[in-house]
Write an enzyme that holds these catalytic residues in place. Sequence first.
Site, PDB file in Angstrom:
ATOM      1  N   HIS A 120       0.812  -1.220   0.000  1.00  0.00           N
ATOM      2  CA  HIS A 120       0.000   0.000   0.000  1.00  0.00           C
ATOM      3  C   HIS A 120       0.843   1.268   0.000  1.00  0.00           C
ATOM      4  O   HIS A 120       0.352   2.335  -0.345  1.00  0.00           O
ATOM      5  CB  HIS A 120      -0.957  -0.002   1.202  1.00  0.00           C
ATOM      6  CG  HIS A 120      -0.295   0.226   2.523  1.00  0.00           C
ATOM      7  ND1 HIS A 120       0.155  -0.801   3.307  1.00  0.00           N
ATOM      8  CD2 HIS A 120       0.001   1.367   3.174  1.00  0.00           C
ATOM      9  CE1 HIS A 120       0.698  -0.300   4.407  1.00  0.00           C
ATOM     10  NE2 HIS A 120       0.621   1.007   4.348  1.00  0.00           N
ATOM     11  N   ASP A 150       0.109  -7.735   1.490  1.00  0.00           N
ATOM     12  CA  ASP A 150       0.492  -6.336   1.530  1.00  0.00           C
ATOM     13  C   ASP A 150       2.009  -6.162   1.513  1.00  0.00           C
ATOM     14  O   ASP A 150       2.564  -5.354   2.259  1.00  0.00           O
ATOM     15  CB  ASP A 150      -0.102  -5.634   2.751  1.00  0.00           C
ATOM     16  CG  ASP A 150      -0.050  -4.109   2.613  1.00  0.00           C
ATOM     17  OD1 ASP A 150      -0.030  -3.627   1.470  1.00  0.00           O
ATOM     18  OD2 ASP A 150       0.007  -3.423   3.647  1.00  0.00           O
ATOM     19  N   SER A 224       5.272   1.897   8.071  1.00  0.00           N
ATOM     20  CA  SER A 224       4.777   0.851   7.186  1.00  0.00           C
ATOM     21  C   SER A 224       5.854   0.339   6.243  1.00  0.00           C
ATOM     22  O   SER A 224       6.466   1.103   5.507  1.00  0.00           O
ATOM     23  CB  SER A 224       3.617   1.399   6.354  1.00  0.00           C
ATOM     24  OG  SER A 224       3.036   0.392   5.581  1.00  0.00           O
TER      25      SER A 224
END
Length: 494
Positions: A120, A150, A224
């Site tokens: 993402h 992801d 992230s």
Amino acid sequence: MRHRPAMTRPAAGALAAIAALALAAPQPLPAQSADTAPGTYITPPGFEQMVADKLPSVVGILSTVPASVQAPRRGPRLPPGLDEFFGQPVPEPDAEQGPLRGQGSGFVISEDGLVVTNNHVVAGAETIEIVTEDERRLDAEVVGTDPATDLALLRVDTDETLPAVEWGDSTELEVGEWLVAIGNPFGLGGTVTAGILSARARDINAGPYDTFLQTDAAINRGNSGGPLFNAEGEVVGVNTAIFSPSGGNVGIGFAVPSQLARSVIDDLRTEGRVQRGYLGVRVQTVDEDLAAALGIAPGAAGTPGGALVSEVTDLGPAAEAGLEPGDVVVEIAGQPVEDARDLTFAVAELPMGEAVDVAVLRDGERQTLSVTIGEQPDSLFDTTPPDREARPDEPRLGVSVAPLDAETREQAGVPDEVTGLFVAQVQPGTPAARADLRAGDVISAAGGTQIAEVSALRDAAAEAEEEDRPLLLRIWRDGAYAFVPVRLQASTEG
């Protein structure tokens, strides 16, 4: 190469590298000896050397998305309370603003410039840059992505040799073991935090391959895709999600374990994509209520539960083999199936094109079907549920329902092939509410019979109540089917 999964809004501006501090100890505190003065504690060593060695391998990631294009959502959908990962989310596009910027973290895994991050972080990006510890910016391109986990793999455009990290074995981690996170939270590059492994194999309903490591190391938006290290400096996880009612760190973070991440990244490195086995069904775990509604005892066929087939994809491997909604899968390829998650992992590991035996319970009887495993479609994780609007009618079972006419279908986004009764409202405190029926659901079957009229639903409910068993409903919700058992005995309303 085929993937075999293991069982088991940042601030804008330049990234600033900061000095790492020793935040915790890599070893347990030694026991205090009898001759140690009260109130005197031994200070164990910190992570200074390990952090100094690994900081150059951790990078910030900047992605640019054209203002006229909204990046598609490529990662798993998180339930309420779980934050939208750590990368800066892409806002609604505005034709008058400039390019949209996203920030995240990553880490180098090869000296020639391969970088791991979250999918993402780079989804929909027109340009991608990595920012090194000494604040140099280097262009990067996507080698491959895997929305199901992801994860993404990038290649940096450089002729220089980059410092790389080593993978560790997440299966050897023990709860309570020290972990260190390094990343780019809120654009503050080179941030180091430490904590322990809080739990293993967490399923947070983010996707079909949930097996997250949980840690209390402080990780926030912008972390992230960054690495989670063990005390030896090996990468044992890829930071991916946090539980955050407040939007900030509350001590509950999740990372993709290295044994799963490494397998995915190896496939992306060699093939540019991940190939998994595919059955073509949507399943759910058989709990006590579902077992009672189906007329089977928990633990049937020697398994704790099994996986209930709620939907069979048209023309998929399962459909071709004769699997039907309502079947309970208890064994595949000779391996017992304990729950829906167990079946998901097992199918992903099976060789594509191979015929395997699938044992199911159908109408209380065990049957064995031969299924040829297919290849999981790339688009499987890119679905978005339609918006819905409610429409009232006479309530029954604690729900207001309406026939699916053309107006209701158009307003609620219900496909033509879906039949049944549209749920417009669910009354609080009723059996339907306790069973988690929701406005916008479509009840397609009740008690094993397809329904299209309110009277059919009432008849099925009356029969279930008379026989003192849950009413088994098959519902359509958010583009997929599922079974829901409704215990009518728990309330006098209906």
